[in-house]
Write a protein that holds these residues in place. Structure first.
Motif, mmCIF file in Angstrom:
data_model
loop_
_atom_site.group_PDB
_atom_site.id
_atom_site.type_symbol
_atom_site.label_atom_id
_atom_site.label_comp_id
_atom_site.label_asym_id
_atom_site.label_seq_id
_atom_site.Cartn_x
_atom_site.Cartn_y
_atom_site.Cartn_z
ATOM 1 N N ALA A 240 0.832 -1.203 0.000
ATOM 2 C CA ALA A 240 0.000 0.000 0.000
ATOM 3 C C ALA A 240 0.867 1.254 0.000
ATOM 4 O O ALA A 240 0.550 2.258 -0.650
ATOM 5 C CB ALA A 240 -0.926 -0.013 1.214
ATOM 6 N N ARG A 241 1.991 1.198 0.716
ATOM 7 C CA ARG A 241 2.893 2.341 0.772
ATOM 8 C C ARG A 241 3.606 2.561 -0.560
ATOM 9 O O ARG A 241 3.807 3.698 -0.989
ATOM 10 C CB ARG A 241 3.907 2.108 1.887
ATOM 11 C CG ARG A 241 4.967 3.176 2.024
ATOM 12 C CD ARG A 241 5.772 2.939 3.296
ATOM 13 N NE ARG A 241 6.941 3.799 3.347
ATOM 14 C CZ ARG A 241 7.632 4.030 4.458
ATOM 15 N NH1 ARG A 241 7.270 3.462 5.588
ATOM 16 N NH2 ARG A 241 8.684 4.816 4.429
ATOM 17 N N ALA A 242 3.979 1.469 -1.241
ATOM 18 C CA ALA A 242 4.687 1.583 -2.516
ATOM 19 C C ALA A 242 3.763 2.047 -3.646
ATOM 20 O O ALA A 242 4.237 2.620 -4.625
ATOM 21 C CB ALA A 242 5.319 0.243 -2.876
ATOM 22 N N ARG A 243 2.471 1.742 -3.522
ATOM 23 C CA ARG A 243 1.458 2.177 -4.484
ATOM 24 C C ARG A 243 1.771 1.768 -5.932
ATOM 25 O O ARG A 243 1.743 2.594 -6.852
ATOM 26 C CB ARG A 243 1.253 3.691 -4.400
ATOM 27 C CG ARG A 243 0.790 4.172 -3.047
ATOM 28 C CD ARG A 243 0.652 5.694 -3.007
ATOM 29 N NE ARG A 243 -0.386 6.145 -3.921
ATOM 30 C CZ ARG A 243 -1.693 6.181 -3.628
ATOM 31 N NH1 ARG A 243 -2.108 5.781 -2.435
ATOM 32 N NH2 ARG A 243 -2.571 6.616 -4.506
ATOM 33 N N PRO A 244 2.063 0.490 -6.180
ATOM 34 C CA PRO A 244 2.235 0.064 -7.579
ATOM 35 C C PRO A 244 0.905 0.197 -8.318
ATOM 36 O O PRO A 244 -0.166 0.203 -7.692
ATOM 37 C CB PRO A 244 2.661 -1.401 -7.446
ATOM 38 C CG PRO A 244 2.078 -1.835 -6.147
ATOM 39 C CD PRO A 244 2.149 -0.643 -5.241
ATOM 40 N N PRO A 245 0.938 0.276 -9.637
ATOM 41 C CA PRO A 245 -0.322 0.434 -10.382
ATOM 42 C C PRO A 245 -1.284 -0.730 -10.159
ATOM 43 O O PRO A 245 -2.499 -0.546 -10.224
ATOM 44 C CB PRO A 245 0.130 0.525 -11.837
ATOM 45 C CG PRO A 245 1.522 -0.018 -11.861
ATOM 46 C CD PRO A 245 2.110 0.291 -10.528
ATOM 47 N N LEU A 246 -0.729 -1.913 -9.900
ATOM 48 C CA LEU A 246 -1.567 -3.080 -9.614
ATOM 49 C C LEU A 246 -0.822 -3.998 -8.662
ATOM 50 O O LEU A 246 0.381 -4.234 -8.826
ATOM 51 C CB LEU A 246 -1.886 -3.850 -10.899
ATOM 52 C CG LEU A 246 -2.625 -5.196 -10.722
ATOM 53 C CD1 LEU A 246 -4.049 -4.961 -10.238
ATOM 54 C CD2 LEU A 246 -2.618 -6.007 -12.011
ATOM 55 N N CYS A 247 -1.501 -4.500 -7.661
ATOM 56 C CA CYS A 247 -0.988 -5.620 -6.880
ATOM 57 C C CYS A 247 -2.168 -6.404 -6.337
ATOM 58 O O CYS A 247 -3.278 -5.876 -6.185
ATOM 59 C CB CYS A 247 -0.038 -5.182 -5.769
ATOM 60 S SG CYS A 247 -0.812 -4.383 -4.363
ATOM 61 N N ILE A 248 -1.931 -7.667 -6.086
ATOM 62 C CA ILE A 248 -2.971 -8.584 -5.623
ATOM 63 C C ILE A 248 -2.423 -9.354 -4.433
ATOM 64 O O ILE A 248 -1.264 -9.791 -4.444
ATOM 65 C CB ILE A 248 -3.380 -9.558 -6.742
ATOM 66 C CG1 ILE A 248 -3.907 -8.783 -7.967
ATOM 67 C CG2 ILE A 248 -4.437 -10.554 -6.250
ATOM 68 C CD1 ILE A 248 -3.964 -9.607 -9.237
ATOM 69 N N THR A 249 -3.238 -9.511 -3.406
ATOM 70 C CA THR A 249 -2.847 -10.303 -2.234
ATOM 71 C C THR A 249 -3.982 -11.258 -1.871
ATOM 72 O O THR A 249 -5.087 -11.171 -2.423
ATOM 73 C CB THR A 249 -2.554 -9.401 -1.017
ATOM 74 O OG1 THR A 249 -3.801 -8.865 -0.512
ATOM 75 C CG2 THR A 249 -1.613 -8.262 -1.372
ATOM 76 N N HIS A 250 -3.707 -12.162 -0.954
ATOM 77 C CA HIS A 250 -4.779 -12.950 -0.357
ATOM 78 C C HIS A 250 -5.587 -12.039 0.571
ATOM 79 O O HIS A 250 -5.070 -11.044 1.089
ATOM 80 C CB HIS A 250 -4.203 -14.114 0.447
ATOM 81 C CG HIS A 250 -3.425 -13.659 1.649
ATOM 82 N ND1 HIS A 250 -2.193 -13.020 1.537
ATOM 83 C CD2 HIS A 250 -3.695 -13.695 2.982
ATOM 84 C CE1 HIS A 250 -1.752 -12.717 2.737
ATOM 85 N NE2 HIS A 250 -2.642 -13.107 3.628
ATOM 86 N N MET A 251 -6.835 -12.358 0.801
ATOM 87 C CA MET A 251 -7.584 -11.711 1.862
ATOM 88 C C MET A 251 -7.060 -12.261 3.185
ATOM 89 O O MET A 251 -6.878 -13.484 3.310
ATOM 90 C CB MET A 251 -9.081 -11.991 1.743
ATOM 91 C CG MET A 251 -9.922 -11.201 2.739
ATOM 92 S SD MET A 251 -11.699 -11.306 2.411
ATOM 93 C CE MET A 251 -12.067 -12.900 3.150
ATOM 94 N N PRO A 252 -6.762 -11.410 4.182
ATOM 95 C CA PRO A 252 -6.201 -11.931 5.428
ATOM 96 C C PRO A 252 -7.000 -13.117 5.974
ATOM 97 O O PRO A 252 -8.227 -13.075 6.071
ATOM 98 C CB PRO A 252 -6.273 -10.717 6.370
ATOM 99 C CG PRO A 252 -6.087 -9.552 5.444
ATOM 100 C CD PRO A 252 -6.844 -9.940 4.189
ATOM 101 N N GLY A 253 -6.278 -14.185 6.294
ATOM 102 C CA GLY A 253 -6.893 -15.411 6.791
ATOM 103 C C GLY A 253 -7.173 -16.442 5.715
ATOM 104 O O GLY A 253 -7.391 -17.613 6.028
#
Length: 269
Positions: A240-253
């Motif tokens: 979130a701090r780096a603010r790339p144009p796109l990134c995807i993560t798992h939903m926590p948990g």
């Protein structure tokens, strides 16, 4: 169709192939704590290839919150090094961020996949929870079918390129007479964040109200000593701090479940 809360109880007794099939088909979109016992679970981050080198260095510089298990070649969704995995479908729920803003939550990335995307698998504390349970240390959130509480802290990570920010921790109440055992057991799992980074007063690491986590569910079960482990949600802060144009993560948990044995990179057999 089996209600998801009932499906969780069914899947707890199933092998990893059955759990993955339920996730891949979209039948199960919930948390993965307590599922596929004996298999390594991983946090996930997916980035354009231009950010991959700096992010890999960030993980290597912060091995407690970001224990790097592996990364894919650009554009390849098949992750055979970790098992029979298609990264587009084999996580229960994904978060999509654009320029640091959370813009979508989805169970399938097939329509958003690109040829320049690189996926990173980072170890998860769900792995050592099995060992704690086997040693007689209760995991109250699993028994209650809840997500472990996670908190932002005042502990800073080491920067790498545009990536940095605070460390996120997960918390479990541990009975006072079992704390030393919990430390000993979890320290044997470097791919699962290893031993705790703080024990006791949450205010000392910047947590104001332990009853109100930033992610996951409120603490449950009998109170004991609050024990805090570095958490794989930390990279989401960094992204979130780096603010790339796109990134995807798992939903926590909602983790990526691999075919790797959970003790393959542990210090014990």
């Amino acid at each position: 169709m089996v209600p998801e809360e009932n499906l969780f109880e069914i899947l707890r007794e199933k092998p990893v192939a059955d759990v993955r099939d339920a996730i891949r088909s979209g039948r199960y979109t919930g948390h993965t704590a307590g599922l596929a016992r004996g298999k390594l679970q991983a946090n996930l981050a997916i980035l354009p290839a231009g950010f991959a080198s700096d992010f890999a260095e960030f993980c290597r510089s912060n091995p407690k919150p970001c224990p790097l298990v592996g990364m894919t070649d650009p554009g390849d969704p098949a992750w055979t090094a970790l098992g029979d995995i298609d990264i587009r479908t084999d996580v229960p729920m994904f978060y999509l961020y654009e320029h640091g803003e959370h813009t979508a939550t989805m169970p399938d990335l097939s329509d958003r996949w690109r040829d320049d995307l690189v996926a990173f698998a980072l170890g998860c504390s769900f792995t050592f929870e099995n060992a704690l349970s086997e040693a007689g240390i209760p995991m109250h959130h699993i028994e209650a079918d809840r997500i472990v509480p996670m908190y932002r802290t005042s502990i800073e990570t080491a920067k790498a390129g545009p990536f940095g920010g605070g460390t996120v921790v997960s918390m479990r109440y541990i009975a006072k007479d079992q704390v030393d055992l919990a430390v000993e057991i979890s320290s044997a799992f470097p791919w699962a964040h290893g031993g705790p980074i703080h024990i006791g007063d949450p205010a000392k690491i910047g947590i104001r109200d332990i009853s109100r986590p930033d992610w996951g569910d409120a603490p449950c079960g009998p109170e004991g000593v609050p024990v805090f482990w570095a958490c794989g949600v930390t990279p989401q802060n960094a992204l979130a701090r780096a603010r790339p144009p796109l990134c995807i993560t798992h939903m926590p948990g909602c983790m990526l479940i691999t075919d790797i044995g959970e003790r393959e990179n542990a210090f014990i057999n």
